[in-house]
Write a protein that holds these residues in place. Structure first.
Motif, PDB file in Angstrom:
ATOM      1  N   TYR A  33       0.859  -1.270   0.067  1.00 49.61           N
ATOM      2  CA  TYR A  33       0.061   0.080  -0.107  1.00 49.61           C
ATOM      3  C   TYR A  33       0.904   1.181   0.059  1.00 49.61           C
ATOM      4  N   TYR A  35       0.311   5.421   1.272  1.00 47.82           N
ATOM      5  CA  TYR A  35      -0.571   6.236   1.907  1.00 47.82           C
ATOM      6  C   TYR A  35       0.423   7.786   1.661  1.00 47.82           C
ATOM      7  N   LEU A  43      -3.676   9.386   7.910  1.00 51.31           N
ATOM      8  CA  LEU A  43      -3.241   8.919   6.668  1.00 51.31           C
ATOM      9  C   LEU A  43      -4.318   8.498   5.482  1.00 51.31           C
ATOM     10  N   LEU A  45      -5.192   6.731   1.753  1.00 51.21           N
ATOM     11  CA  LEU A  45      -4.845   5.365   0.766  1.00 51.21           C
ATOM     12  C   LEU A  45      -4.752   6.209  -0.588  1.00 51.21           C
ATOM     13  N   TYR A  48      -2.808   0.681  -4.003  1.00 51.85           N
ATOM     14  CA  TYR A  48      -2.530  -0.522  -3.362  1.00 51.85           C
ATOM     15  C   TYR A  48      -2.355  -1.644  -4.446  1.00 51.85           C
ATOM     16  N   ARG A  94       1.240  -6.176   3.902  1.00 49.91           N
ATOM     17  CA  ARG A  94       0.693  -7.465   4.969  1.00 49.91           C
ATOM     18  C   ARG A  94       0.599  -8.664   4.148  1.00 49.91           C
ATOM     19  N   GLU A 103      -4.165 -10.007   8.316  1.00 47.21           N
ATOM     20  CA  GLU A 103      -4.669  -8.488   8.191  1.00 47.21           C
ATOM     21  C   GLU A 103      -3.789  -7.343   8.519  1.00 47.21           C
ATOM     22  N   THR A 104      -2.750  -7.475   9.298  1.00 48.76           N
ATOM     23  CA  THR A 104      -2.182  -6.504   9.919  1.00 48.76           C
ATOM     24  C   THR A 104      -1.224  -5.980   8.712  1.00 48.76           C
ATOM     25  N   GLN A 105      -1.371  -4.524   8.698  1.00 49.00           N
ATOM     26  CA  GLN A 105      -0.428  -3.800   7.807  1.00 49.00           C
ATOM     27  C   GLN A 105       0.922  -3.140   8.649  1.00 49.00           C
TER      28      GLN A 105
ATOM     29  N   TYR B  33     -11.982  -5.267  10.903  1.00 50.34           N
ATOM     30  CA  TYR B  33     -10.575  -5.203  11.793  1.00 50.34           C
ATOM     31  C   TYR B  33     -10.603  -3.973  12.443  1.00 50.34           C
ATOM     32  N   PHE B  35      -7.657  -1.457  14.608  1.00 52.28           N
ATOM     33  CA  PHE B  35      -6.142  -1.293  14.848  1.00 52.28           C
ATOM     34  C   PHE B  35      -5.782  -0.160  15.708  1.00 52.28           C
ATOM     35  N   TYR B  37      -2.433   2.327  15.856  1.00 53.67           N
ATOM     36  CA  TYR B  37      -0.916   2.487  15.754  1.00 53.67           C
ATOM     37  C   TYR B  37      -0.459   3.562  16.442  1.00 53.67           C
ATOM     38  N   PHE B  47       2.592  -0.669  14.889  1.00 49.80           N
ATOM     39  CA  PHE B  47       1.407  -1.324  15.326  1.00 49.80           C
ATOM     40  C   PHE B  47       1.513  -1.640  16.865  1.00 49.80           C
ATOM     41  N   ARG B  50      -4.553  -5.290  17.046  1.00 52.25           N
ATOM     42  CA  ARG B  50      -5.422  -5.756  16.072  1.00 52.25           C
ATOM     43  C   ARG B  50      -6.700  -6.288  16.616  1.00 52.25           C
ATOM     44  N   SER B  95     -10.467  -1.702   8.848  1.00 52.38           N
ATOM     45  CA  SER B  95     -10.396  -2.312   7.455  1.00 52.38           C
ATOM     46  C   SER B  95     -11.404  -3.289   7.443  1.00 52.38           C
ATOM     47  N   SER B  99     -13.739  -4.695   1.172  1.00 53.78           N
ATOM     48  CA  SER B  99     -13.035  -3.683   0.609  1.00 53.78           C
ATOM     49  C   SER B  99     -11.399  -3.794   0.505  1.00 53.78           C
ATOM     50  N   GLY B 100     -11.023  -4.898   0.363  1.00 50.17           N
ATOM     51  CA  GLY B 100      -9.601  -5.267   0.111  1.00 50.17           C
ATOM     52  C   GLY B 100      -8.654  -4.891   1.451  1.00 50.17           C
ATOM     53  N   SER B 101      -9.521  -4.779   2.589  1.00 50.50           N
ATOM     54  CA  SER B 101      -8.624  -4.618   3.875  1.00 50.50           C
ATOM     55  C   SER B 101      -7.879  -3.407   3.744  1.00 50.50           C
ATOM     56  N   ARG B 102      -8.338  -2.482   2.919  1.00 50.44           N
ATOM     57  CA  ARG B 102      -7.583  -1.077   2.907  1.00 50.44           C
ATOM     58  C   ARG B 102      -7.974  -0.580   4.348  1.00 50.44           C
ATOM     59  N   LEU B 103      -6.838   0.206   4.712  1.00 51.49           N
ATOM     60  CA  LEU B 103      -7.053   0.865   6.188  1.00 51.49           C
ATOM     61  C   LEU B 103      -7.744   2.284   5.822  1.00 51.49           C
ATOM     62  N   PHE B 105      -8.103   5.479   8.290  1.00 52.21           N
ATOM     63  CA  PHE B 105      -7.543   5.977   9.530  1.00 52.21           C
ATOM     64  C   PHE B 105      -8.280   7.008  10.118  1.00 52.21           C
ATOM     65  N   GLY B 106      -8.302   7.048  11.545  1.00 51.92           N
ATOM     66  CA  GLY B 106      -8.791   8.562  11.914  1.00 51.92           C
ATOM     67  C   GLY B 106      -7.824   9.430  12.051  1.00 51.92           C
TER      68      GLY B 106
END
Lengths: 116, 115
Positions: A33, A35, A43, A45, A48, A94, A103-105, B33, B35, B37, B47, B50, B95, B99-103, B105-106
């Protein structure tokens, strides 16, 4: 953590010039990915990749292109840099395979880009 | 569309105080999911945790604990007995499996722990 490096770490360029940022990972992760981080936006995106030669757009993809010819490398190109692209750019990867961490980036150290 | 809200832009505490960072999320997916960070002044993104949508157990790791509540769509982060080294920007992220596990963020919470 994944072994992710980014190059260059800092770059100053002029409006209208092309710029390529490189992300390299040594974990054989399938997904990568790009960002950008800007004040007040967290952040966001850009693009990807879900495999070699397989890429898709993120929420702020205008003005950017990407390429992934090898599993370990993911390139971000600004075809003609603009001042609005001044930002900090982070790469992440990931595994996507089995296991709790799929699932963790994990993120690279970032590249600070200044477009004058 | 997925969304993450961290309403606290900045928090300042004195060392050894407990502090809670709030995170509220929106999603239509049943599988997602969450997370956290940490971004220290040096700038890297570290990280921390999760959490899967189907696992509402709270988690504790040393001085850190996380409270996941699906009923209120919240995933709050508490630091107990804060230390100066905890000073950083903390990001909550979401994620979705569809949606392809795209993150997403806040905007982050800047935590400053004063000695």
């Amino acid at each position: 953590d994944a072994g992710i490096t980014q190059s260059p770490r800092h770059k100053v360029t002029e409006t209208g010039t092309p710029v390529t940022l490189r992300c390299h990972q040594t974990e054989n992760h399938r997904y990568m990915y790009w960002y950008r981080q800007d004040p007040g936006h967290g952040l966001r995106l850009i693009h990807y990749s879900y495999g070699v030669k397989d890429t898709d757009k993120g929420e702020v993809s205008d003005g950017y292109s990407v390429s992934r010819s090898k599993t370990e490398d993911f390139l971000l190109t600004l075809e003609s840099a603009t001042s609005s692209q001044t930002s900090v750019y982070f790469c992440a990867s990931r595994s996507g395979t089995s296991g709790r961490a799929r699932e963790t980036q994990y993120f690279g150290p970032g590249t600070r880009l200044l477009v004058l | 569309a997925q969304k993450v809200t961290q309403a606290q832009t900045e928090i300042s505490v004195v060392e050894k105080e407990d502090v809670t960072l709030d995170c509220v999320y929106e999603t239509r997916d049943t599988t997602y999911y969450l997370f956290w960070y940490k971004q220290p002044p040096s700038g890297e993104l570290v990280f921390l945790i999760r959490r899967n949508s189907f696992d509402e157990q709270n988690e504790i790791s040393g001085r850190y604990s996380w409270n996941f509540q699906k009923s209120t769509s919240s995933f709050n982060f508490t630091i107990t007995a804060s230390q100066v080294v905890d000073s950083a920007v903390y990001f909550c992220a979401l994620s979705e499996e569809t949606s392809g596990s795209r993150l997403t963020f806040g905007e982050g919470t800047q935590l400053t722990v004063n000695p």
